[in-house]
Design a protein around this motif. Structure first.
Motif, PDB file in Angstrom:
ATOM      1  N   ASP A  95       0.833  -1.212   0.000  1.00  0.00           N
ATOM      2  CA  ASP A  95       0.000   0.000   0.000  1.00  0.00           C
ATOM      3  C   ASP A  95       0.860   1.251   0.000  1.00  0.00           C
ATOM      4  O   ASP A  95       0.550   2.229  -0.689  1.00  0.00           O
ATOM      5  N   LYS A  96       1.953   1.235   0.761  1.00  0.00           N
ATOM      6  CA  LYS A  96       2.852   2.389   0.805  1.00  0.00           C
ATOM      7  C   LYS A  96       3.443   2.654  -0.580  1.00  0.00           C
ATOM      8  O   LYS A  96       3.499   3.802  -1.039  1.00  0.00           O
ATOM      9  N   ILE A  97       3.879   1.598  -1.257  1.00  0.00           N
ATOM     10  CA  ILE A  97       4.441   1.745  -2.599  1.00  0.00           C
ATOM     11  C   ILE A  97       3.396   2.291  -3.561  1.00  0.00           C
ATOM     12  O   ILE A  97       3.657   3.222  -4.329  1.00  0.00           O
ATOM     13  N   LEU A  98       2.184   1.720  -3.539  1.00  0.00           N
ATOM     14  CA  LEU A  98       1.117   2.169  -4.440  1.00  0.00           C
ATOM     15  C   LEU A  98       0.747   3.629  -4.192  1.00  0.00           C
ATOM     16  O   LEU A  98       0.584   4.409  -5.132  1.00  0.00           O
ATOM     17  N   ASN A  99       0.621   4.015  -2.916  1.00  0.00           N
ATOM     18  CA  ASN A  99       0.281   5.406  -2.593  1.00  0.00           C
ATOM     19  C   ASN A  99       1.400   6.359  -2.983  1.00  0.00           C
ATOM     20  O   ASN A  99       1.135   7.468  -3.473  1.00  0.00           O
ATOM     21  N   ASP A 100       2.650   5.947  -2.791  1.00  0.00           N
ATOM     22  CA  ASP A 100       3.791   6.780  -3.180  1.00  0.00           C
ATOM     23  C   ASP A 100       3.808   6.988  -4.691  1.00  0.00           C
ATOM     24  O   ASP A 100       3.988   8.107  -5.175  1.00  0.00           O
ATOM     25  N   MET A 101       3.621   5.905  -5.441  1.00  0.00           N
ATOM     26  CA  MET A 101       3.606   6.015  -6.899  1.00  0.00           C
ATOM     27  C   MET A 101       2.443   6.900  -7.358  1.00  0.00           C
ATOM     28  O   MET A 101       2.605   7.735  -8.252  1.00  0.00           O
ATOM     29  N   GLY A 102       1.274   6.728  -6.753  1.00  0.00           N
ATOM     30  CA  GLY A 102       0.113   7.539  -7.111  1.00  0.00           C
ATOM     31  C   GLY A 102       0.329   9.017  -6.835  1.00  0.00           C
ATOM     32  O   GLY A 102      -0.077   9.875  -7.625  1.00  0.00           O
ATOM     33  N   SER A 103       1.010   9.328  -5.730  1.00  0.00           N
ATOM     34  CA  SER A 103       1.256  10.734  -5.401  1.00  0.00           C
ATOM     35  C   SER A 103       2.254  11.377  -6.369  1.00  0.00           C
ATOM     36  O   SER A 103       2.300  12.598  -6.495  1.00  0.00           O
ATOM     37  N   GLN A 104       3.028  10.550  -7.080  1.00  0.00           N
ATOM     38  CA  GLN A 104       3.958  11.052  -8.084  1.00  0.00           C
ATOM     39  C   GLN A 104       3.323  11.100  -9.478  1.00  0.00           C
ATOM     40  O   GLN A 104       3.987  11.405 -10.461  1.00  0.00           O
ATOM     41  N   GLY A 105       2.024  10.757  -9.555  1.00  0.00           N
ATOM     42  CA  GLY A 105       1.321  10.831 -10.834  1.00  0.00           C
ATOM     43  C   GLY A 105       1.284   9.536 -11.618  1.00  0.00           C
ATOM     44  O   GLY A 105       0.788   9.504 -12.741  1.00  0.00           O
ATOM     45  N   TRP A 106       1.818   8.441 -11.041  1.00  0.00           N
ATOM     46  CA  TRP A 106       1.824   7.153 -11.733  1.00  0.00           C
ATOM     47  C   TRP A 106       0.492   6.437 -11.523  1.00  0.00           C
ATOM     48  O   TRP A 106      -0.076   6.469 -10.437  1.00  0.00           O
ATOM     49  N   GLU A 107       0.005   5.794 -12.562  1.00  0.00           N
ATOM     50  CA  GLU A 107      -1.232   5.012 -12.513  1.00  0.00           C
ATOM     51  C   GLU A 107      -0.885   3.542 -12.775  1.00  0.00           C
ATOM     52  O   GLU A 107      -0.200   3.220 -13.752  1.00  0.00           O
ATOM     53  N   LEU A 108      -1.356   2.658 -11.894  1.00  0.00           N
ATOM     54  CA  LEU A 108      -1.110   1.226 -12.070  1.00  0.00           C
ATOM     55  C   LEU A 108      -1.907   0.734 -13.274  1.00  0.00           C
ATOM     56  O   LEU A 108      -3.110   0.947 -13.362  1.00  0.00           O
ATOM     57  N   VAL A 109      -1.230   0.070 -14.213  1.00  0.00           N
ATOM     58  CA  VAL A 109      -1.923  -0.428 -15.404  1.00  0.00           C
ATOM     59  C   VAL A 109      -1.952  -1.947 -15.479  1.00  0.00           C
ATOM     60  O   VAL A 109      -2.833  -2.510 -16.122  1.00  0.00           O
ATOM     61  N   THR A 110      -1.003  -2.627 -14.806  1.00  0.00           N
ATOM     62  CA  THR A 110      -1.026  -4.088 -14.822  1.00  0.00           C
ATOM     63  C   THR A 110      -0.201  -4.651 -13.672  1.00  0.00           C
ATOM     64  O   THR A 110       0.719  -4.010 -13.174  1.00  0.00           O
ATOM     65  N   LYS A 111      -0.567  -5.860 -13.259  1.00  0.00           N
ATOM     66  CA  LYS A 111       0.183  -6.612 -12.253  1.00  0.00           C
ATOM     67  C   LYS A 111       0.395  -8.010 -12.801  1.00  0.00           C
ATOM     68  O   LYS A 111      -0.539  -8.664 -13.238  1.00  0.00           O
ATOM     69  N   HIS A 136       5.294  -8.171 -10.580  1.00  0.00           N
ATOM     70  CA  HIS A 136       5.759  -6.997 -11.319  1.00  0.00           C
ATOM     71  C   HIS A 136       4.556  -6.075 -11.475  1.00  0.00           C
ATOM     72  O   HIS A 136       3.511  -6.489 -11.979  1.00  0.00           O
ATOM     73  N   LEU A 137       4.700  -4.850 -11.017  1.00  0.00           N
ATOM     74  CA  LEU A 137       3.666  -3.833 -11.135  1.00  0.00           C
ATOM     75  C   LEU A 137       4.132  -2.832 -12.186  1.00  0.00           C
ATOM     76  O   LEU A 137       5.233  -2.295 -12.081  1.00  0.00           O
ATOM     77  N   THR A 138       3.307  -2.586 -13.198  1.00  0.00           N
ATOM     78  CA  THR A 138       3.657  -1.634 -14.243  1.00  0.00           C
ATOM     79  C   THR A 138       2.744  -0.414 -14.129  1.00  0.00           C
ATOM     80  O   THR A 138       1.525  -0.553 -14.072  1.00  0.00           O
ATOM     81  N   PHE A 139       3.367   0.746 -14.104  1.00  0.00           N
ATOM     82  CA  PHE A 139       2.679   2.027 -13.966  1.00  0.00           C
ATOM     83  C   PHE A 139       2.916   2.865 -15.215  1.00  0.00           C
ATOM     84  O   PHE A 139       3.889   2.671 -15.933  1.00  0.00           O
ATOM     85  N   LYS A 140       2.020   3.818 -15.450  1.00  0.00           N
ATOM     86  CA  LYS A 140       2.229   4.787 -16.530  1.00  0.00           C
ATOM     87  C   LYS A 140       1.835   6.166 -16.025  1.00  0.00           C
ATOM     88  O   LYS A 140       1.043   6.305 -15.084  1.00  0.00           O
ATOM     89  N   ARG A 141       2.418   7.187 -16.656  1.00  0.00           N
ATOM     90  CA  ARG A 141       1.995   8.560 -16.411  1.00  0.00           C
ATOM     91  C   ARG A 141       2.251   9.358 -17.669  1.00  0.00           C
ATOM     92  O   ARG A 141       3.149   9.073 -18.461  1.00  0.00           O
ATOM     93  N   GLU A 142       1.427  10.377 -17.839  1.00  0.00           N
ATOM     94  CA  GLU A 142       1.542  11.226 -19.020  1.00  0.00           C
ATOM     95  C   GLU A 142       2.755  12.131 -18.895  1.00  0.00           C
ATOM     96  O   GLU A 142       3.065  12.637 -17.824  1.00  0.00           O
ATOM     97  N   ILE A 143       3.462  12.317 -20.023  1.00  0.00           N
ATOM     98  CA  ILE A 143       4.616  13.225 -20.033  1.00  0.00           C
ATOM     99  C   ILE A 143       4.339  14.382 -20.968  1.00  0.00           C
ATOM    100  O   ILE A 143       3.447  14.356 -21.775  1.00  0.00           O
TER     101      ILE A 143
END
Length: 63
Positions: A27-43, A56-63
């Motif tokens: 949960d800490k990792i997911l919340n940290d990634m979310g606060s940086q603008g990353w969205e979880l797309v697959t596990k 393996h958790l894959t995240f994406k964010r718009e650049i």
């Protein structure tokens, strides 16, 4: 045109001989990634004989 960047992280079980995953740490990792603008797309579960030994958790964010 939208552009994205991707990041994949590995989640391993805690302990050497244990297959238990620390839910609080995940949960800490997911919340940290979310606060940086990353969205979880697959596990992806990496397993042998029905036992998961990492994810393996894959995240994406718009650049």
């Amino acid at each position: 045109m939208k552009r994205f960047e991707y990041k994949t992280i590995e989640i391993k079980p805690k302990g050497t001989w244990s297959w238990k995953f620390d839910i609080v740490e995940i949960d800490k990792i997911l919340n940290d990634m979310g606060s940086q603008g990353w969205e979880l797309v697959t596990k992806e579960s990496l397993d042998t004989g029905g036992t998961s030994y990492s994810f393996h958790l894959t995240f994406k964010r718009e650049i």
